[in-house]
Design an enzyme around this catalytic site. Structure first.
Site, PDB file in Angstrom:
ATOM      1  N   MET A  19      38.501  47.963 -36.490  1.00 35.66           N
ATOM      2  CA  MET A  19      39.725  48.413 -35.816  1.00 35.66           C
ATOM      3  C   MET A  19      40.570  47.205 -35.438  1.00 35.66           C
ATOM      4  O   MET A  19      40.139  46.360 -34.647  1.00 35.66           O
ATOM      5  CB  MET A  19      39.390  49.196 -34.545  1.00 35.66           C
ATOM      6  CG  MET A  19      38.995  50.636 -34.799  1.00 35.66           C
ATOM      7  SD  MET A  19      38.759  51.519 -33.263  1.00 35.66           S
ATOM      8  CE  MET A  19      37.095  51.047 -32.831  1.00 35.66           C
ATOM      9  N   GLN A  87      35.314  42.435 -41.816  1.00 39.53           N
ATOM     10  CA  GLN A  87      36.059  43.189 -42.827  1.00 39.53           C
ATOM     11  C   GLN A  87      37.253  42.359 -43.277  1.00 39.53           C
ATOM     12  O   GLN A  87      38.023  41.861 -42.443  1.00 39.53           O
ATOM     13  CB  GLN A  87      36.561  44.530 -42.297  1.00 39.53           C
ATOM     14  CG  GLN A  87      37.161  45.332 -43.460  1.00 39.53           C
ATOM     15  CD  GLN A  87      37.959  46.538 -43.045  1.00 39.53           C
ATOM     16  OE1 GLN A  87      38.919  46.418 -42.290  1.00 39.53           O
ATOM     17  NE2 GLN A  87      37.570  47.698 -43.524  1.00 39.53           N
ATOM     18  N   CYS A 116      43.100  51.201 -46.114  1.00 42.88           N
ATOM     19  CA  CYS A 116      44.253  51.124 -45.204  1.00 42.88           C
ATOM     20  C   CYS A 116      45.540  51.573 -45.924  1.00 42.88           C
ATOM     21  O   CYS A 116      45.918  51.003 -46.945  1.00 42.88           O
ATOM     22  CB  CYS A 116      44.415  49.702 -44.667  1.00 42.88           C
ATOM     23  SG  CYS A 116      45.795  49.618 -43.507  1.00 42.88           S
ATOM     24  N   LYS A 156      35.009  49.887 -47.767  1.00 39.12           N
ATOM     25  CA  LYS A 156      35.344  51.103 -47.005  1.00 39.12           C
ATOM     26  C   LYS A 156      36.533  51.751 -47.687  1.00 39.12           C
ATOM     27  O   LYS A 156      37.561  51.107 -47.879  1.00 39.12           O
ATOM     28  CB  LYS A 156      35.659  50.715 -45.561  1.00 39.12           C
ATOM     29  CG  LYS A 156      36.131  51.862 -44.692  1.00 39.12           C
ATOM     30  CD  LYS A 156      36.123  51.449 -43.236  1.00 39.12           C
ATOM     31  CE  LYS A 156      36.729  52.507 -42.334  1.00 39.12           C
ATOM     32  NZ  LYS A 156      38.198  52.465 -42.304  1.00 39.12           N
ATOM     33  N   ASN A 215      32.564  58.326 -42.223  1.00 35.52           N
ATOM     34  CA  ASN A 215      33.587  57.937 -41.252  1.00 35.52           C
ATOM     35  C   ASN A 215      34.675  59.012 -41.201  1.00 35.52           C
ATOM     36  O   ASN A 215      34.864  59.761 -42.153  1.00 35.52           O
ATOM     37  CB  ASN A 215      34.178  56.574 -41.656  1.00 35.52           C
ATOM     38  CG  ASN A 215      35.348  56.153 -40.785  1.00 35.52           C
ATOM     39  OD1 ASN A 215      36.465  55.982 -41.272  1.00 35.52           O
ATOM     40  ND2 ASN A 215      35.099  56.003 -39.509  1.00 35.52           N
ATOM     41  N   GLY A 216      35.362  59.034 -40.062  1.00 36.80           N
ATOM     42  CA  GLY A 216      36.466  59.994 -39.905  1.00 36.80           C
ATOM     43  C   GLY A 216      36.115  61.120 -38.951  1.00 36.80           C
ATOM     44  O   GLY A 216      36.887  62.060 -38.790  1.00 36.80           O
TER      45      GLY A 216
HETATM   46  C1  FNR Z   1      41.673  51.727 -37.556  1.00 39.88           C
HETATM   47  N1  FNR Z   1      41.144  51.832 -38.844  1.00 39.88           N
HETATM   48  C2  FNR Z   1      40.902  50.698 -39.589  1.00 39.88           C
HETATM   49  N2  FNR Z   1      40.240  50.784 -40.780  1.00 39.88           N
HETATM   50  C3  FNR Z   1      39.913  49.689 -41.485  1.00 39.88           C
HETATM   51  O1  FNR Z   1      39.286  49.800 -42.540  1.00 39.88           O
HETATM   52  N3  FNR Z   1      40.261  48.450 -40.999  1.00 39.88           N
HETATM   53  C4  FNR Z   1      40.935  48.277 -39.824  1.00 39.88           C
HETATM   54  O2  FNR Z   1      41.204  47.139 -39.413  1.00 39.88           O
HETATM   55  C5  FNR Z   1      41.302  49.435 -39.097  1.00 39.88           C
HETATM   56  N4  FNR Z   1      42.002  49.347 -37.918  1.00 39.88           N
HETATM   57  C6  FNR Z   1      42.118  50.452 -37.093  1.00 39.88           C
HETATM   58  C7  FNR Z   1      42.625  50.311 -35.805  1.00 39.88           C
HETATM   59  C8  FNR Z   1      42.640  51.402 -34.945  1.00 39.88           C
HETATM   60  C9  FNR Z   1      43.149  51.234 -33.539  1.00 39.88           C
HETATM   61  C10 FNR Z   1      42.186  52.671 -35.395  1.00 39.88           C
HETATM   62  C11 FNR Z   1      42.190  53.865 -34.487  1.00 39.88           C
HETATM   63  C12 FNR Z   1      41.725  52.830 -36.681  1.00 39.88           C
HETATM   64  C13 FNR Z   1      40.626  53.127 -39.333  1.00 39.88           C
HETATM   65  C14 FNR Z   1      39.234  53.390 -38.773  1.00 39.88           C
HETATM   66  O3  FNR Z   1      38.307  52.376 -39.086  1.00 39.88           O
HETATM   67  C15 FNR Z   1      38.683  54.738 -39.264  1.00 39.88           C
HETATM   68  O4  FNR Z   1      38.606  54.729 -40.666  1.00 39.88           O
HETATM   69  C16 FNR Z   1      39.537  55.928 -38.844  1.00 39.88           C
HETATM   70  O5  FNR Z   1      40.024  55.796 -37.529  1.00 39.88           O
HETATM   71  C17 FNR Z   1      38.730  57.223 -38.954  1.00 39.88           C
HETATM   72  O6  FNR Z   1      37.541  57.158 -38.182  1.00 39.88           O
HETATM   73  P1  FNR Z   1      37.409  57.850 -36.738  1.00 39.88           P
HETATM   74  O7  FNR Z   1      38.518  57.330 -35.899  1.00 39.88           O
HETATM   75  O8  FNR Z   1      37.570  59.344 -36.960  1.00 39.88           O
HETATM   76  O9  FNR Z   1      36.048  57.504 -36.239  1.00 39.88           O
END
Ligand code: FNR
Length: 341
Positions: A19, A87, A116, A156, A215-216
């Site tokens: 994140m 990552q 992303c 991912k 995930n998700g």
């Molecule tokens: C993300 N997500 C994300 N994914 C990724 O591959 N690299 C990243 O740097 C980020 N950054 C990020 C920041 C924030 C604040 C959020 C909320 C989300 C996506 C995240 O890893 C995930 O794939 C999605 O949020 C879905 O999973 P959850 O939220 O349902 O558990």
């Protein structure tokens, strides 16, 4: 785990998702303390990392990757060794390998962001832009696998609307020798309000021999037991949690989640002890507080904070903050290093 990757078993593991801004050291350390098995960094862009210097910060006991503007891109420490995955955002096998060689002594593994959907990633041919370029994916993952035989190498992804197409891509990824694939059950165009395609994750997990990290599921993960339900629904080996951990990282705690108040205390003390800079600390506490910023006195005060001291004063951490600052000043100054995460 570094140097011992074949012993890592993904089954039943709970993972802090990557994140941006949230996945800095204090959040990762708390996730581990609460029971997470692996913690991902925020996405770090390859060419930015390649411009960094690796510094052993003897005052803090951390390893810092610092860029030319004195920003700390990545800070790690012994407490997360063997469980920290960086990552990266990349579209280049050559740059990915240079990053791997630069950071391999400090990480348990490298994950490549292939999900992303943001403009910055797509324009840079990174993130979800890779999903339609299987040859490039294979080149990146094969190169990383060769460069890091003893580390975890993963990626991912997001799913396609067509499940068979998703499986086909994942099989090509599997053939590169990656250790696991993280699958976010939404397509590139879907947003958090869309239902997560758990059945698509299950179809991928059933078709692969390597572990799938589901995930998700944050909208359906309200407490610790829900993590296992989500894992079972997805037929996955492991679960990776983002939004639920952003709001309350004690979701990893078997004994139950902490209240926001307890969590702020734990987060703030970790931020102070690891010299996490004000903008990033404020951002992460904002995610914990959510709507409490408007509905409580502490929250309203918090909105007006402009430095670490202001935050510390709200929750009684001024003494610890000053003690740490004094300790570092006598040991040598780090004050010119400005990190906003
Ligand atoms: C993300 N997500 C994300 N994914 C990724 O591959 N690299 C990243 O740097 C980020 N950054 C990020 C920041 C924030 C604040 C959020 C909320 C989300 C996506 C995240 O890893 C995930 O794939 C999605 O949020 C879905 O999973 P959850 O939220 O349902 O558990």
């Amino acid at each position: 785990m570094t140097g011992d990757r074949r012993k890592f078993d993904y089954h039943g593991k709970n993972i802090l998702a990557p994140m941006v801004r949230v996945g800095t050291l204090p959040t990762r350390l708390l996730a581990l303390e609460f029971g997470a098995d692996l913690v991902y960094s925020e996405e770090l862009i390859d060419y930015r990392l390649l411009k960094c210097k690796r510094v052993e910060n003897t005052l803090l006991g951390s390893i810092d990757y610092i860029d030319a503007e004195n920003q700390i891109l990545y800070r790690t420490c012994a407490a997360e060794r063997g469980r920290n995955i960086v990552q990266i955002g990349t579209c280049s096998p050559e740059r990915a390998v240079r990053v791997a060689n630069m950071i391999k002594a400090d990480v348990a593994g490298i994950d490549v962001n292939m999900g992303c959907p943001k403009e910055f990633s797509i324009k840079g041919n990174m993130g979800a832009a890779l999903l339609t370029q299987p040859e490039r994916i294979e080149a990146i993952l094969t190169a990383l696998r060769e460069a890091l035989p003893d580390h975890l190498v993963t990626c991912k992804i997001r799913v396609f609307d067509d499940v068979e197409k998703t499986i086909e891509l994942c099989k090509r990824m599997e053939a590169t020798g990656v250790d696991a694939i993280g699958v976010h059950g939404r397509t590139r165009d879907e947003r958090p309000q869309h239902a997560n395609r758990n059945a698509a994750i299950k179809a991928v997990a059933d078709a692969l021999r390597i572990p799938v990290i589901a995930n998700g599921g944050s909208s359906e993960i309200r407490n610790h037991e829900d993590i296992d339900k989500f894992r079972r629904n997805c037929g996955a080996a492991a679960v990776m949690i983002a939004r639920q951990a952003e709001e309350n990282v004690s979701i990893f705690r078997k004994e139950g989640m902490l209240s926001w108040r307890e969590l702020v205390d734990r987060y703030l003390s970790a931020a102070i002890v690891w010299d996490n800079r004000f903008p990033n600390t404020k951002y992460c506490i904002q995610r914990i507080l959510g709507s409490l910023q408007d509905s409580t006195d502490e929250g309203r005060k918090f909105l007006h904070t402009r430095c670490m001291e202001d935050i510390c004063d709200i929750w009684g951490f001024r003494e610890l903050f000053e003690e740490k600052q004094a300790q570092w000043e006598t040991g040598g100054s780090l004050r010119d290093i400005d990190d906003d995460g």
